[in-house]
Design a protein around this motif. Structure first.
Motif, PDB file in Angstrom:
ATOM      1  N   PRO A 259       0.638  -1.236  -0.148  1.00  5.78           N
ATOM      2  CA  PRO A 259       0.295   0.120  -0.062  1.00  5.78           C
ATOM      3  C   PRO A 259       0.730   1.466  -0.079  1.00  5.78           C
ATOM      4  CG  PRO A 259      -1.407  -1.319   1.307  1.00  5.78           C
ATOM      5  CD  PRO A 259       0.337  -2.431   0.818  1.00  5.78           C
ATOM      6  N   LEU A 260       1.979   1.428   0.606  1.00  3.77           N
ATOM      7  CA  LEU A 260       2.863   2.453   0.324  1.00  3.77           C
ATOM      8  C   LEU A 260       3.348   2.836  -0.698  1.00  3.77           C
ATOM      9  CD1 LEU A 260       3.438   3.934   3.702  1.00  3.77           C
ATOM     10  CD2 LEU A 260       5.925   2.423   3.737  1.00  3.77           C
ATOM     11  N   LEU A 262       1.902   1.111  -3.557  1.00  2.82           N
ATOM     12  CA  LEU A 262       1.240   2.489  -4.406  1.00  2.82           C
ATOM     13  C   LEU A 262       0.717   3.358  -4.443  1.00  2.82           C
ATOM     14  CD1 LEU A 262      -0.479   0.639  -6.384  1.00  2.82           C
ATOM     15  CD2 LEU A 262      -2.429   0.285  -4.295  1.00  2.82           C
ATOM     16  N   PHE A 263       0.593   4.389  -2.958  1.00  2.36           N
ATOM     17  CA  PHE A 263       0.542   5.334  -2.709  1.00  2.36           C
ATOM     18  C   PHE A 263       1.410   6.418  -2.887  1.00  2.36           C
ATOM     19  CE2 PHE A 263       1.142   9.171   0.327  1.00  2.36           C
ATOM     20  CZ  PHE A 263      -0.415   9.339   0.183  1.00  2.36           C
TER      21      PHE A 263
ATOM     22  N   LEU B 242      -4.612  -1.354   8.802  1.00  6.99           N
ATOM     23  CA  LEU B 242      -4.474  -1.158   7.262  1.00  6.99           C
ATOM     24  C   LEU B 242      -4.859  -1.159   6.742  1.00  6.99           C
ATOM     25  CD1 LEU B 242      -0.931  -0.396   6.285  1.00  6.99           C
ATOM     26  CD2 LEU B 242      -1.032  -3.196   6.136  1.00  6.99           C
ATOM     27  N   ARG B 246      -6.078   1.616   3.617  1.00  9.80           N
ATOM     28  CA  ARG B 246      -5.497   1.561   2.235  1.00  9.80           C
ATOM     29  C   ARG B 246      -5.959   1.372   1.695  1.00  9.80           C
ATOM     30  NH1 ARG B 246      -6.081  -3.670  -1.283  1.00  9.80           N
ATOM     31  NH2 ARG B 246      -7.442  -4.828   0.168  1.00  9.80           N
ATOM     32  N   MET B 249      -6.742   4.936   1.372  1.00 14.94           N
ATOM     33  CA  MET B 249      -5.824   5.575   1.300  1.00 14.94           C
ATOM     34  C   MET B 249      -5.390   7.123   0.164  1.00 14.94           C
ATOM     35  SD  MET B 249      -3.306   4.175  -1.372  1.00 14.94           S
ATOM     36  CE  MET B 249      -2.822   2.582  -1.500  1.00 14.94           C
ATOM     37  N   MET B 256      -3.750   4.642   6.911  1.00  9.10           N
ATOM     38  CA  MET B 256      -2.515   3.837   6.649  1.00  9.10           C
ATOM     39  C   MET B 256      -1.191   3.576   7.504  1.00  9.10           C
ATOM     40  SD  MET B 256      -1.498   2.479   2.720  1.00  9.10           S
ATOM     41  CE  MET B 256      -0.931   4.036   2.071  1.00  9.10           C
ATOM     42  N   LEU B 257      -0.372   5.114   7.584  1.00  8.75           N
ATOM     43  CA  LEU B 257       0.840   5.404   8.091  1.00  8.75           C
ATOM     44  C   LEU B 257       0.677   4.839   9.240  1.00  8.75           C
ATOM     45  CD1 LEU B 257       1.933   8.182   5.880  1.00  8.75           C
ATOM     46  CD2 LEU B 257       2.050   5.759   5.157  1.00  8.75           C
TER      47      LEU B 257
END
Lengths: 423, 285
Positions: A259-260, A262-263, B242, B246, B249, B256-257
């Motif tokens: 997800p990180l 992707l973001f 999470l 997500r 996001m 999410m972080l």
């Protein structure tokens, strides 16, 4: 060597079989595929009907034998479709249709009735129907039709009705007449998709293999080069920096990095697509880069750590010192050492398959990659029993093949392993 | 039991120290988090925490909710604190159970050998070649009423194998040592030998592997929760938070972080500590 391979292959087959047994029991004995497929609003009659239709009402042992294709066959959707169509058309033609296997009311049958049995066989792309209709007087006639499953019933309905000539008719369970089941390489038919499980998997497996291949490439590329660099520069700040990063790497699960990335790289910077599969080979590859990188982090970090520690050991050994003493250039000395440090890497390759398969489930979900992992999740959540089983079989075989090839490679490279294990 | 030299080596290892501090910090947060949490983690305070357009308030926008709210108006800080508690409890209990099974397997297999050893080791071989995530997901899906203890049981049953194998080889070394033979000669019972002499000397690898196992359990639990098959909603864990984050996001990346950072911090902490312990017990360089 041959004995070693044979023994390992037998072991791998046993494990695949045990995995099949375990998951089959979980899905069919503990889970309730009928309820999961029909949803929470289905009534008890609908559930019972679905179970009889797909043979889920039979004892677990029989279901398993049917799935494996030992003495009989997994029934699948197609016979049920043709059976439903034909029954409906006969009723419309004025016959009184009874289907005891669907209602379990054998005793309520009228005293005088005709009977229909049928088998459905796959012939290439087409399906062939062989149907035996026996009228109330005992005169039997065989009717045949072939083509698309949806049209088969219409082709034979009229002549069958004419042969029976009205009154009551008992329609028995239609079955697959050809050889089928897992042992014949047939994975059955999906509850959720209107196609054979083999086709569903056939579409998705290449995508997962593409993703896995790129990921493995990244793992080896980054892992080995980082490991070699750290070993060559051991106990310098380069080594410390690289190994600390590798150490952080093994603590980064895919569901955090995915997800990180992707973001950051897809949404904020727009370097990569926001997920999906794309059109055309190079577009597929482009779409695969970010998920493959996500998938590769843990593996790359692991390879880097193994490579470094192996290479550090090898660089201290006598033959390396001799090579250096003879005045061989530095890069050729390191080349010799690297080749000898590769053995544990080969063993790791087998393990990588397991990790990539497990990783694919999560990574494909995050990036909307329509492969085996995403299929697995959806099939399990919907308890689409034939698809779950198909996916499990493919995964188990993949993992076993990976381990097997790694073992054989190690045995071929290192006689000690071979002798020890077969001795 | 513990070699004083090992302790000295451990204290000199900076990574292990950092890992230890992280582990203590996270564990304390998990234990006392629910007490410190300012609000009910599952209560939807829509009036206070959702803005007119339905968006949740951000960091520091509303007094008493320092980290803002999630998209259904639940206090983010409280959810993180409670979620950490659940994640850590599951991880610790599952690890304890996995250590128990693995130690039992390793000690009996290594000490008695023969068919006991054969049985345990074939079981280990089988477990190691299972597609474990697939199996875990399937089991979670078919269990009628998923409860926390079934999750713990599942995680431990699928994770004891490496520990069992390593303990076995350690015990096989110990078994051949003279003090064990002396104990046998003195007609000491098997159970007493195992508990008094074998087990204490095999504790090193068990502690090391147990520490890294906590990290694996956190990853495993978070993965299942991330896929919606772990802890049941509305209860929070970092994994499910999470996953919720997500899905939003693009609008609210902070959701999410936070859980991401906490998961990585915890896993990193346990891995560092485990590595430090390994170096302390088993110095190579």
């Amino acid at each position: 060597m041959l004995a070693f391979i044979v023994r390992r292959v037998l072991g791998a087959i046993t494990i695949v079989f045990l995995v099949v047994l375990l998951v089959f029991t979980l899905v069919h004995a503990i889970g309730d595929p009928a309820a999961a497929t029909l949803g929470p609003n289905a009534g008890p009659e609908q559930l019972a009907d679905f179970q009889r239709k797909y043979g889920l009402d039979r004892p677990l042992g029989q279901q398993l034998l049917g799935y494996l294709g030992v003495g009989g066959c997994v029934r699948g959707r197609r016979p049920a479709i043709v059976e439903d169509d034909l029954s409906a058309q006969l009723e419309r033609a004025g016959l009184d249709v009874a289907r005891p296997h669907r209602t379990s009311e054998e005793s309520a049958l009228p005293s005088s009735h005709g009977e229909i049995t049928a088998e459905l066989t796959k012939a290439g792309e087409a399906w062939e129907l062989a149907l035996v209709a026996t009228d109330a007087g005992g005169a039997a006639q065989t009717f045949r039709a072939s083509g698309n499953v949806d049209d088969l019933a219409s082709e034979v309905a009229e002549p069958v009705a004419a042969h029976l000539g009205g009154g009551a008719v008992v329609v028995r369970r239609f079955d697959r007449g050809d050889r089928c089941g897992l042992l014949q390489g047939d994975l059955g038919e999906s509850f959720g998709h209107n196609e054979p499980v083999a086709d569903v998997i056939g579409h998705r497996l290449p995508r997962t293999l593409l993703l896995g291949a790129i990921a493995l490439l990244f793992e080896l590329l980054f892992g080995l080069s980082v490991g070699i660099l750290a070993a060559v520069r051991r106990n310098t700040w380069v080594d410390t920096g690289l190994m600390s990063s590798a150490y952080l790497g093994i603590s980064l699960p895919t569901f955090v990095t995915g997800p990180l990335f992707l973001f950051a790289f897809a949404f904020l910077y727009g370097w990569f697509p926001l997920g999906g599969y794309g059109v055309g080979f190079w577009d597929h590859v482009y779409h695969a880069l970010l998920p493959a990188f996500t998938l590769a982090i843990i593996g790359a970090a692991t390879y880097a750590r193994i490579m470094r520690s192996e290479l550090v050991d090898t660089l201290r050994s006598d033959f390396v010192r001799t090579a250096a003493a003879k005045g061989l250039p530095r890069h050729r000395v390191v080349g010799h050492a690297v080749r000898n440090a590769l053995l544990p890497i080969v063993t790791m390759l087998g393990l990588s398959m397991t990790l990539l398969v497990a990783g694919a489930i999560i990574t494909e979900t995050i990036f909307g990659w329509p492969g085996m992992g995403a299929l697995a999740i959806r099939a399990i959540v919907n308890l689409d029993a034939p698809t779950v089983m198909g996916v499990v079989v493919v995964f188990a075989v993949t993992v076993q093949t990976g381990n097997l090839l790694a073992d054989i490679a190690v045995a071929a490279l290192d006689p000690r392993v071979r002798l020890e294990k077969s001795g | 039991m513990m070699d004083p030299r090992a302790w000295r080596r451990f204290r000199k290892n900076k990574g292990a120290l950092v890992g230890g501090i992280l582990v203590v910090f996270v564990t304390l947060t998990a234990v006392f988090g629910p007490l410190l949490a300012p609000h009910d983690p599952n209560e939807q305070l829509r009036d206070v925490l959702l803005q007119d357009d339905g968006a949740p308030v951000g960091i520091g926008q509303v007094e008493g909710h320092p980290l803002g709210a999630d998209s259904t108006g639940r206090d983010e800080l409280s959810r993180l604190l409670y979620g950490g508690g659940v994640s850590m409890m599951v991880a610790y209990l599952a690890t304890a159970l996995a250590i128990f099974i693995g130690t039992l397997a390793g000690v009996t297999a290594g000490y008695f050998g023969g068919w006991i050893d054969f049985g345990w080791m074939r079981l280990v071989d089988l477990m190691l070649s299972l597609p474990f995530l697939l199996i875990a997901i399937t089991i979670r899906r078919v269990i009628e009423e998923p409860q926390l203890w079934t999750l713990i049981l599942l995680l431990s049953v699928l994770s004891w194998t490496t520990l069992g194998r390593v303990t076995r080889s350690k015990v096989m070394q110990i078994r051949e040592l003279e003090y064990i033979q002396a104990a046998r000669a003195l007609d000491m019972g098997h159970l007493r030998i195992l508990l008094r002499h074998v087990l204490p000397n095999a504790l090193g690898p068990i502690i090391v592997l147990g520490t890294t196992l906590v990290a694996r359990m956190i990853i495993f639990e978070s993965a299942l929760s991330f896929l919606g098959l772990g802890v049941e909603p509305p209860d929070a864990t970092w994994g499910s938070m999470l996953n919720e984050g997500r899905q939003q996001m693009m609008s609210f990346p902070r959701l999410m972080l936070f859980p991401s950072m906490l998961i990585v911090m915890t896993v990193f902490g346990f891995n560092l500590l485990g590595e430090g312990l390994r170096d302390a017990f088993d110095p190579k360089d």
